[in-house]
Design a protein around this motif. Sequence first.
Motif, PDB file in Angstrom:
ATOM      1  N   LEU A 164       0.818  -1.216   0.000  1.00 37.59           N
ATOM      2  CA  LEU A 164       0.000   0.000   0.000  1.00 37.59           C
ATOM      3  C   LEU A 164       0.852   1.266   0.000  1.00 37.59           C
ATOM      4  CD1 LEU A 164      -2.820  -0.925   2.559  1.00 37.59           C
ATOM      5  CD2 LEU A 164      -3.121  -0.543   0.116  1.00 37.59           C
ATOM      6  N   THR A 165       1.988   1.209   0.664  1.00 37.46           N
ATOM      7  CA  THR A 165       2.824   2.403   0.841  1.00 37.46           C
ATOM      8  C   THR A 165       4.063   2.414  -0.051  1.00 37.46           C
ATOM      9  OG1 THR A 165       3.991   1.308   2.679  1.00 37.46           O
ATOM     10  CG2 THR A 165       2.080   2.667   3.236  1.00 37.46           C
ATOM     11  N   ALA A 166       4.191   1.426  -0.931  1.00 33.97           N
ATOM     12  CA  ALA A 166       5.398   1.282  -1.751  1.00 33.97           C
ATOM     13  C   ALA A 166       5.594   2.460  -2.701  1.00 33.97           C
ATOM     14  CB  ALA A 166       5.331  -0.020  -2.543  1.00 33.97           C
ATOM     15  N   LYS A 167       6.849   2.754  -2.985  1.00 35.64           N
ATOM     16  CA  LYS A 167       7.206   3.825  -3.905  1.00 35.64           C
ATOM     17  C   LYS A 167       7.493   3.249  -5.296  1.00 35.64           C
ATOM     18  CE  LYS A 167       6.885   6.768  -0.601  1.00 35.64           C
ATOM     19  NZ  LYS A 167       5.660   7.626  -0.537  1.00 35.64           N
ATOM     20  N   SER A 177      -0.733  -0.134  -4.787  1.00 36.14           N
ATOM     21  CA  SER A 177      -0.005   1.090  -4.422  1.00 36.14           C
ATOM     22  C   SER A 177      -0.568   2.286  -5.181  1.00 36.14           C
ATOM     23  CB  SER A 177       1.482   0.942  -4.746  1.00 36.14           C
ATOM     24  OG  SER A 177       1.993  -0.313  -4.377  1.00 36.14           O
ATOM     25  N   VAL A 178      -0.768   2.110  -6.492  1.00 40.13           N
ATOM     26  CA  VAL A 178      -1.249   3.211  -7.337  1.00 40.13           C
ATOM     27  C   VAL A 178      -2.660   3.623  -6.935  1.00 40.13           C
ATOM     28  CG1 VAL A 178      -1.819   3.902  -9.690  1.00 40.13           C
ATOM     29  CG2 VAL A 178       0.202   2.505  -9.266  1.00 40.13           C
ATOM     30  N   ILE A 179      -3.548   2.636  -6.795  1.00 38.85           N
ATOM     31  CA  ILE A 179      -4.944   2.927  -6.464  1.00 38.85           C
ATOM     32  C   ILE A 179      -5.045   3.655  -5.130  1.00 38.85           C
ATOM     33  CG2 ILE A 179      -7.152   1.866  -5.847  1.00 38.85           C
ATOM     34  CD1 ILE A 179      -6.447  -0.363  -7.897  1.00 38.85           C
ATOM     35  N   MET A 180      -4.349   3.161  -4.134  1.00 41.75           N
ATOM     36  CA  MET A 180      -4.408   3.776  -2.813  1.00 41.75           C
ATOM     37  C   MET A 180      -3.814   5.175  -2.819  1.00 41.75           C
ATOM     38  SD  MET A 180      -5.139   3.866   0.364  1.00 41.75           S
ATOM     39  CE  MET A 180      -5.684   2.192   0.695  1.00 41.75           C
ATOM     40  N   GLN A 181      -2.613   5.321  -3.346  1.00 39.99           N
ATOM     41  CA  GLN A 181      -1.906   6.585  -3.249  1.00 39.99           C
ATOM     42  C   GLN A 181      -2.474   7.660  -4.170  1.00 39.99           C
ATOM     43  OE1 GLN A 181       2.409   5.892  -3.418  1.00 39.99           O
ATOM     44  NE2 GLN A 181       2.083   3.911  -2.423  1.00 39.99           N
ATOM     45  N   GLN A 182      -3.221   7.256  -5.203  1.00 46.74           N
ATOM     46  CA  GLN A 182      -3.887   8.235  -6.053  1.00 46.74           C
ATOM     47  C   GLN A 182      -5.008   8.930  -5.288  1.00 46.74           C
ATOM     48  OE1 GLN A 182      -7.127   8.445  -7.513  1.00 46.74           O
ATOM     49  NE2 GLN A 182      -6.525  10.294  -8.630  1.00 46.74           N
ATOM     50  N   LYS A 184      -5.501   8.625  -1.595  1.00 37.59           N
ATOM     51  CA  LYS A 184      -5.302   8.927  -0.181  1.00 37.59           C
ATOM     52  C   LYS A 184      -3.829   9.109   0.172  1.00 37.59           C
ATOM     53  CE  LYS A 184      -9.688   8.202   0.889  1.00 37.59           C
ATOM     54  NZ  LYS A 184     -10.570   9.270   1.433  1.00 37.59           N
ATOM     55  N   ASP A 185      -3.608   9.743   1.321  1.00 37.42           N
ATOM     56  CA  ASP A 185      -2.294   9.720   1.941  1.00 37.42           C
ATOM     57  C   ASP A 185      -2.267   8.509   2.861  1.00 37.42           C
ATOM     58  OD1 ASP A 185      -1.224  12.032   0.780  1.00 37.42           O
ATOM     59  OD2 ASP A 185      -2.264  13.310   2.232  1.00 37.42           O
ATOM     60  N   VAL A 186      -1.258   7.680   2.725  1.00 38.06           N
ATOM     61  CA  VAL A 186      -1.196   6.448   3.518  1.00 38.06           C
ATOM     62  C   VAL A 186       0.203   6.274   4.084  1.00 38.06           C
ATOM     63  CG1 VAL A 186      -0.794   5.117   1.394  1.00 38.06           C
ATOM     64  CG2 VAL A 186      -1.521   3.937   3.469  1.00 38.06           C
ATOM     65  N   GLU A 187       0.285   5.870   5.343  1.00 37.33           N
ATOM     66  CA  GLU A 187       1.575   5.686   5.991  1.00 37.33           C
ATOM     67  C   GLU A 187       1.526   4.514   6.962  1.00 37.33           C
ATOM     68  OE1 GLU A 187       2.704   8.674   8.822  1.00 37.33           O
ATOM     69  OE2 GLU A 187       0.615   9.207   9.238  1.00 37.33           O
ATOM     70  N   VAL A 188       2.658   3.866   7.156  1.00 30.87           N
ATOM     71  CA  VAL A 188       2.765   2.837   8.179  1.00 30.87           C
ATOM     72  C   VAL A 188       3.039   3.550   9.502  1.00 30.87           C
ATOM     73  CG1 VAL A 188       4.079   0.868   9.025  1.00 30.87           C
ATOM     74  CG2 VAL A 188       3.602   1.072   6.582  1.00 30.87           C
TER      75      VAL A 188
END
Length: 262
Positions: A164-167, A177-182, A184-188
């Motif tokens: 989810l948080t991968a670059k 990763s793309v769907i989530m980060q497009q 929302k802001d997501v962090e561990v």
Amino acid sequence: MSDFLEIGTETRTMAILNQYRLFAKKGLGQNFLVDIDVLRRIVTTAEITEDDAVVEIGPGIGALTEQLAKNAGKVVAFEIDDNLLPVLYDTLHDYSNIKIINQDILKANLPKVIDEEFGEDKQVKVVANLPYYITTPIIMDLLRNDNRIDSIVVMMQKEVAERLTAKPSTKAYGSLSVIMQQQKDVEVAFLVNKESFIPSPKVDSAIIKITAKKQTGMQPFDLKKFQGFVRGCFMHRRKSLYNNLQGVLVNHLKLKKTSKSH
């Protein structure tokens, strides 16, 4: 209530499991968290206050629910396992600000429940210890129903959190990763050792925090189509983007042809 009596301690958890002759159901991805410090840190990460409306998914025997109820205005928890209902009513009977709904969160009309339980204008915070086997479907469902969700703080398998948080250009980077980060802001927020559970899972867990992105001025788009497109781009990681997009186009044309035939 003393720490010793709190549900999330190993002593109390084992007493409850023995009393009700319960065991973790692998089919429902059940593992019982027995670390009070972790439970309290989850609540702190979610920034729960007495003004907050909270939705929990999979309360189990009520360990996290109890900590949420101590801090939130109201907690609505979705529990799919019928056998846990009498346990929850017993363990949480001291708290008047909890409602248990015996339903699969993926089959629930979440916006309607939020309206009925919290009012039409109230934003909610989602906090949960998610079953590993169904983490991604639940996250995607929450994204589709996020107009009333202020933030999401959930525990999941460490590997999924890393995806989810991968670059970009990293091994874990993919469609999720793309769907989530497009959107929302997501962090561990922090990691949780597998030894914090009964029974211990095979892998460590992670707490992630998902919050709204700042407005970008972009026009709304069809989220479902976007997600399908992104998944198509990553469908075969060894193939080129060009070849993957050809597959997306072929599937799109087949769907259009099928819809016209009906």
